[in-house]
Scaffold this motif. Structure first.
Motif, PDB file in Angstrom:
ATOM      1  N   ARG A 162      37.238 -50.098   7.637  1.00 29.01           N
ATOM      2  CA  ARG A 162      38.262 -50.459   8.451  1.00 29.01           C
ATOM      3  C   ARG A 162      38.732 -51.131   8.793  1.00 29.01           C
ATOM      4  NH1 ARG A 162      33.730 -47.006   9.576  1.00 29.01           N
ATOM      5  NH2 ARG A 162      34.544 -44.232   9.718  1.00 29.01           N
ATOM      6  N   SER A 163      38.396 -52.548   8.564  1.00 32.33           N
ATOM      7  CA  SER A 163      39.018 -53.948   9.233  1.00 32.33           C
ATOM      8  C   SER A 163      39.992 -54.015  10.434  1.00 32.33           C
ATOM      9  CB  SER A 163      40.411 -54.368   7.597  1.00 32.33           C
ATOM     10  OG  SER A 163      40.026 -55.944   8.008  1.00 32.33           O
ATOM     11  N   PRO A 164      39.254 -54.074  11.035  1.00 27.02           N
ATOM     12  CA  PRO A 164      40.477 -53.983  12.629  1.00 27.02           C
ATOM     13  C   PRO A 164      41.623 -55.492  12.393  1.00 27.02           C
ATOM     14  CG  PRO A 164      38.503 -54.235  13.227  1.00 27.02           C
ATOM     15  CD  PRO A 164      37.755 -54.099  11.965  1.00 27.02           C
ATOM     16  N   CYS A 165      41.031 -56.591  11.802  1.00 25.02           N
ATOM     17  CA  CYS A 165      41.664 -57.524  11.742  1.00 25.02           C
ATOM     18  C   CYS A 165      43.078 -57.099  10.770  1.00 25.02           C
ATOM     19  CB  CYS A 165      41.514 -58.731  11.027  1.00 25.02           C
ATOM     20  SG  CYS A 165      40.263 -59.183  11.896  1.00 25.02           S
ATOM     21  N   CYS A 166      42.787 -56.024  10.082  1.00 27.52           N
ATOM     22  CA  CYS A 166      44.419 -56.459   9.119  1.00 27.52           C
ATOM     23  C   CYS A 166      45.223 -55.027   9.168  1.00 27.52           C
ATOM     24  CB  CYS A 166      43.714 -54.885   7.382  1.00 27.52           C
ATOM     25  SG  CYS A 166      42.921 -56.283   6.655  1.00 27.52           S
ATOM     26  N   GLN A 167      44.412 -53.958  10.734  1.00 25.69           N
ATOM     27  CA  GLN A 167      44.925 -53.107  11.214  1.00 25.69           C
ATOM     28  C   GLN A 167      45.396 -53.663  12.129  1.00 25.69           C
ATOM     29  OE1 GLN A 167      42.332 -49.716  12.851  1.00 25.69           O
ATOM     30  NE2 GLN A 167      41.284 -50.141  11.201  1.00 25.69           N
ATOM     31  N   GLN A 168      45.260 -54.611  12.734  1.00 29.22           N
ATOM     32  CA  GLN A 168      46.123 -55.645  14.212  1.00 29.22           C
ATOM     33  C   GLN A 168      47.252 -55.952  13.528  1.00 29.22           C
ATOM     34  OE1 GLN A 168      45.562 -59.359  16.858  1.00 29.22           O
ATOM     35  NE2 GLN A 168      43.567 -58.324  16.512  1.00 29.22           N
ATOM     36  N   LEU A 169      46.705 -56.950  12.399  1.00 28.37           N
ATOM     37  CA  LEU A 169      48.592 -57.381  11.613  1.00 28.37           C
ATOM     38  C   LEU A 169      48.808 -56.740  10.911  1.00 28.37           C
ATOM     39  CD1 LEU A 169      45.791 -60.655  10.186  1.00 28.37           C
ATOM     40  CD2 LEU A 169      46.969 -60.276  12.531  1.00 28.37           C
ATOM     41  N   LYS A 170      48.749 -54.989  11.109  1.00 22.53           N
ATOM     42  CA  LYS A 170      49.403 -54.183  10.097  1.00 22.53           C
ATOM     43  C   LYS A 170      49.799 -54.913   8.400  1.00 22.53           C
ATOM     44  CE  LYS A 170      52.421 -52.481  14.454  1.00 22.53           C
ATOM     45  NZ  LYS A 170      50.976 -53.121  15.004  1.00 22.53           N
ATOM     46  N   ILE A 171      48.127 -54.779   7.986  1.00 21.47           N
ATOM     47  CA  ILE A 171      48.561 -55.002   6.527  1.00 21.47           C
ATOM     48  C   ILE A 171      49.351 -53.931   5.921  1.00 21.47           C
ATOM     49  CG2 ILE A 171      47.496 -56.638   4.713  1.00 21.47           C
ATOM     50  CD1 ILE A 171      46.382 -58.783   7.022  1.00 21.47           C
ATOM     51  N   ALA A 172      49.634 -53.457   5.073  1.00 21.34           N
ATOM     52  CA  ALA A 172      49.977 -52.571   3.552  1.00 21.34           C
ATOM     53  C   ALA A 172      48.520 -52.060   2.826  1.00 21.34           C
ATOM     54  CB  ALA A 172      50.887 -52.459   3.100  1.00 21.34           C
ATOM     55  N   ARG A 173      48.381 -50.766   3.316  1.00 22.12           N
ATOM     56  CA  ARG A 173      46.950 -50.429   2.394  1.00 22.12           C
ATOM     57  C   ARG A 173      47.704 -49.325   1.152  1.00 22.12           C
ATOM     58  NH1 ARG A 173      42.998 -53.216   4.810  1.00 22.12           N
ATOM     59  NH2 ARG A 173      41.225 -52.131   3.345  1.00 22.12           N
ATOM     60  N   GLN A 174      46.906 -49.246   0.581  1.00 22.75           N
ATOM     61  CA  GLN A 174      47.089 -48.033  -0.521  1.00 22.75           C
ATOM     62  C   GLN A 174      45.653 -46.876  -0.632  1.00 22.75           C
ATOM     63  OE1 GLN A 174      48.066 -49.078  -3.867  1.00 22.75           O
ATOM     64  NE2 GLN A 174      49.519 -49.254  -4.279  1.00 22.75           N
ATOM     65  N   GLN A 175      45.477 -45.471   0.098  1.00 20.10           N
ATOM     66  CA  GLN A 175      44.246 -45.046   0.267  1.00 20.10           C
ATOM     67  C   GLN A 175      44.256 -43.334  -1.026  1.00 20.10           C
ATOM     68  OE1 GLN A 175      43.970 -44.161   4.360  1.00 20.10           O
ATOM     69  NE2 GLN A 175      42.435 -45.577   4.522  1.00 20.10           N
ATOM     70  N   HIS A 176      43.274 -43.461  -1.673  1.00 18.82           N
ATOM     71  CA  HIS A 176      43.049 -42.140  -2.891  1.00 18.82           C
ATOM     72  C   HIS A 176      41.814 -42.092  -1.923  1.00 18.82           C
ATOM     73  CE1 HIS A 176      43.040 -39.687  -5.522  1.00 18.82           C
ATOM     74  NE2 HIS A 176      41.914 -40.333  -6.057  1.00 18.82           N
ATOM     75  N   ASP A 177      41.629 -40.317  -1.620  1.00 24.64           N
ATOM     76  CA  ASP A 177      40.675 -39.257  -1.360  1.00 24.64           C
ATOM     77  C   ASP A 177      39.941 -38.097  -2.639  1.00 24.64           C
ATOM     78  OD1 ASP A 177      38.798 -37.426   0.313  1.00 24.64           O
ATOM     79  OD2 ASP A 177      40.155 -37.313   1.491  1.00 24.64           O
TER      80      ASP A 177
END
Length: 396
Positions: free
Chosen positions: A168-183
């Motif tokens: 869940r990386s709070p650091c990445c969330q705070q820095l708005k680092i782009a992610r890709q997801q596949h459920d």
């Protein structure tokens, strides 16, 4: 404000390995801060809970080269053979350590044990400061540095922030680092079981209608279970009695270990491929589950993350030796380029296996079982799978 060369957010497996690798390869010349939210013995630690990890033989060798394996080895259970099958079909294949000329294919270690070992190692390295329990509350990036404010009030500054703070990386969330997801529309039920027959160092991966079920050999004759089920079945399997759960698992897994006798505490984890678009950003490198959380099929997640952190440590120590800015984009790009092929191949392989073996189409079912049969008959066909399973993967 305290100054460091590198700040690592997250001190579980990926973050701790990154810090220890950096310290070892630099000969203690880099000042490193590790910020970890929970003590490793904490009952609710998300990195050191009831789960176990399967360290590939190549990962164990990499840890040994860093002087880290000897402390972990007493807690490992060797995997001597891997048995792969598809429920309801004849196709199966095996991978054997002796046939591959290695002492074992991998080692199964409980995360709680690994957590205690690495926490102790971090505490004894003079160039590493461990902030625990604490966590990064605010991140400020400037042109020449990155500053973090911790929950307990400390302010730290460095050339580089390494985000190793979980899926869940709070650091990445705070820095708005782009992610890709596949459920994957599967949930992993994790537990430890005891069996009537000894596991004899054999790991099992069995594909079922709802996803794979894996039993990994553990100490004291136990097995670590990863049972992938559909989301609408999770509540039932978590809340039902022990006998009902064991009957369901027995039906899915079969009788290769005899009757399943007892199950410990059950945990559930939704399975989603969650990856950053790029593992590097201005003054930031992302590693471990923060960079990519994979489906547990074939046990590739931590082994991929370990290759990431060791490569990052190599790149950064080499840059430091040449007097380069550790957080400069040209340095971080070197790391990203070295890891691109392995990262993309591993993610594609694991995701492809999930979809191939979860699809009930008759043609696909026949094809994959033919493939398993051919791999048993023609060892050369399964060599790429063997190399990735054992962890013989080039880090370029």
């Amino acid at each position: 404000m305290k100054a460091y060369d590198i700040i690592i957010a997250g001190g579980a497996m990926a973050g701790a390995t990154a810090a220890l690798a950096l310290d070892t390869l630099s000969g203690g010349q880099l000042r490193i801060a590790v910020v970890e939210a929970m003590l490793p013995d904490h009952a609710n630690h998300p990195g050191y809970d009831a789960r176990s990890i399967a360290l590939a033989q190549g990962s164990c060798a990499a840890l040994e080269s860093l002087g880290l394996w000897s402390a972990l080895a007493p807690f490992g259970t060797p995997i001597q053979q891997i048995h792969v099958s598809d429920r309801g079909h004849a196709g199966q294949t095996q991978i054997d350590a002796n046939a591959q000329g290695v002492p074992y294919l991998g080692q199964v270690i409980e995360l709680a044990d690994a957590g205690r070992v690495f926490h102790q190692q971090l505490s004894h390295r003079s160039a590493i400061d461990l902030y625990c329990p604490d966590y990064v509350e605010h991140i400020h990036r400037e042109q020449a540095s990155v500053t973090v404010e911790l929950k307990q009030g400390e302010t730290l500054q460095a050339k580089l922030l390494v985000a190793a703070d979980g899926g869940r990386s709070p650091c990445c969330q705070q820095l708005k680092i782009a992610r890709q997801q596949h459920d994957f529309h599967q949930v992993a039920i994790i537990a430890n079981v005891s069996t009537a027959l000894p596991h004899q160092g054999v790991a099992f991966e069995r594909f079922t209608r709802t996803g794979p079920v894996a039993l990994l050999p553990m100490s004291q004759g136990r097995c670590s279970v990863v049972w992938c089920v559909s989301p609408d079945e999770v509540d039932h399997w978590l809340s039902c009695g022990e006998a009902t759960f064991l009957d369901g698992l027995q039906t899915a897994f079969g009788w290769r270990l005899g009757k399943l006798l007892h199950v410990g505490t059950r945990h559930a984890y939704p399975l989603v491929l969650n990856q950053v678009v790029s593992p590097v950003s201005h003054r930031v490198a992302v590693v471990g589950n923060a960079a990519q959380s994979l489906h547990p099929i074939a046990g590739q997640g931590f082994n991929l993350g370990l290759r990431d952190v060791i490569t990052l440590a190599e790149v950064l120590t080499a840059a430091s030796a040449h007097g380069e800015d550790l957080g400069a984009m040209q340095v971080l790009t070197r790391y990203a380029q070295r890891r691109e092929a392995d990262r993309e191949t591993t993610i594609a392989t694991t995701s492809g296996l999930v979809h191939l073996f979860s699809n009930q189409n008759a043609v696909l079912s026949a094809t994959r079982n033919l493939g398993l049969g051919l791999m048993s008959a023609l060892p050369s066909l399964k060599q790429p799978l063997i190399q990735r399973t054992i962890g013989w993967v080039a880090r370029t």
